[in-house]
Write an enzyme that holds these catalytic residues in place. Structure first.
Site, PDB file in Angstrom:
ATOM      1  CB  CYS A 157      -6.023  -0.019 -10.576  1.00 54.07           C
ATOM      2  SG  CYS A 157      -7.069   0.280 -12.011  1.00 54.07           S
ATOM      3  CG  HIS A 158      -3.956  -2.142  -7.564  1.00 51.64           C
ATOM      4  ND1 HIS A 158      -4.578  -2.572  -8.714  1.00 51.64           N
ATOM      5  CD2 HIS A 158      -4.752  -2.505  -6.528  1.00 51.64           C
ATOM      6  CE1 HIS A 158      -5.703  -3.189  -8.387  1.00 51.64           C
ATOM      7  NE2 HIS A 158      -5.836  -3.167  -7.071  1.00 51.64           N
ATOM      8  N   GLY A 159      -1.389   1.926  -8.175  1.00 51.79           N
ATOM      9  CA  GLY A 159      -0.230   2.791  -8.000  1.00 51.79           C
ATOM     10  C   GLY A 159       1.052   2.401  -8.708  1.00 51.79           C
ATOM     11  CB  SER A 160       2.031  -0.118 -11.225  1.00 52.33           C
ATOM     12  OG  SER A 160       1.852  -1.255 -10.409  1.00 52.33           O
ATOM     13  N   PRO A 173       3.239  -2.827  -7.530  1.00 50.24           N
ATOM     14  CG  PRO A 173       1.050  -2.414  -6.825  1.00 50.24           C
ATOM     15  CD  PRO A 173       2.336  -1.729  -7.180  1.00 50.24           C
TER      16      PRO A 173
END
Length: 199
Positions: A157-160, A173
């Site tokens: 989703c956000h690259g963590s 994130p």
């Protein structure tokens, strides 16, 4: 003084209707009272989950559900374990000291974040916005991952990114490591997720 005769049919009707009213009232109360009891689904959702890890091979993962959350059980390879200590300077919380009461029980506040070094037990929900990270166990350069990737998990989703102990990398994130749920071993190969009284 004369006695009035008893109308037996009327008396029978009164008794019958009184009994019917009592039965109807009880029938109405029972479902109402039962609403105070948790449903079977609710009981099951909060109940501890027993898992047999005897057939889990190194490098494999199984997923079970506990309290509506996916719980990952990963059997790490010796190589994956050996890489953990080398990653500390790249991690946001390598010692799992941030929010320990929420994310890391005392018995998992170690390098491998588990009771047994080879078995990781973690809730598979990203601590950023609740997405579910995916396995990226293969080492090396891959899309959305660094060239020196050592294996772990990626939240698409956000690259963590998280290492093989569920520890989040710096400048991502996700603010915290993946949650380690309460768990304990009932035997060498039987794991209980949701309780840790003996741990």
């Amino acid at each position: 003084m004369s006695e009035t005769p008893i109308d037996s049919s009327k008396r029978t009707w009164l008794i019958a209707s009184g009994c019917a009213g009592a039965v109807g009232g009880a029938a109405a109360v029972v479902p109402f009272v039962s609403t105070f009891q948790p449903s079977e689904k609710a009981k099951a959702a909060g109940a501890a989950v027993e898992v047999d890890v005897s057939t889990l091979n190194p490098g494999e993962k199984v997923v079970v559900e506990w309290r509506g959350k996916p719980v990952w059980i990963v059997k790490r390879t010796p190589e994956q374990l050996a890489e953990l200590s080398a990653l500390d300077d790249q991690l946001a919380d390598p010692k799992s000291l941030r929010n320990p009461a929420e994310f890391t029980p005392e018995y998992a506040r170690n390098e491998w974040r588990s009771i047994k070094p080879e078995i990781l037990v973690a809730v598979g929900i990203c601590t950023h916005l609740g997405c579910s990270p995916v396995d990226k166990f293969v080492q090396g350069a891959q899309p959305s991952l660094p060239d020196d990737w050592k294996g772990g998990f990626l939240c698409p989703c956000h690259g963590s990114t998280f290492d093989m102990a569920g520890r989040v990398f710096k400048n991502k994130p996700a603010p915290d490591n993946l949650e380690v749920p309460p768990h304990m071993y009932l035997s060498e190969t039987k794991l209980l997720i949701g309780e840790d009284k003996k741990a």
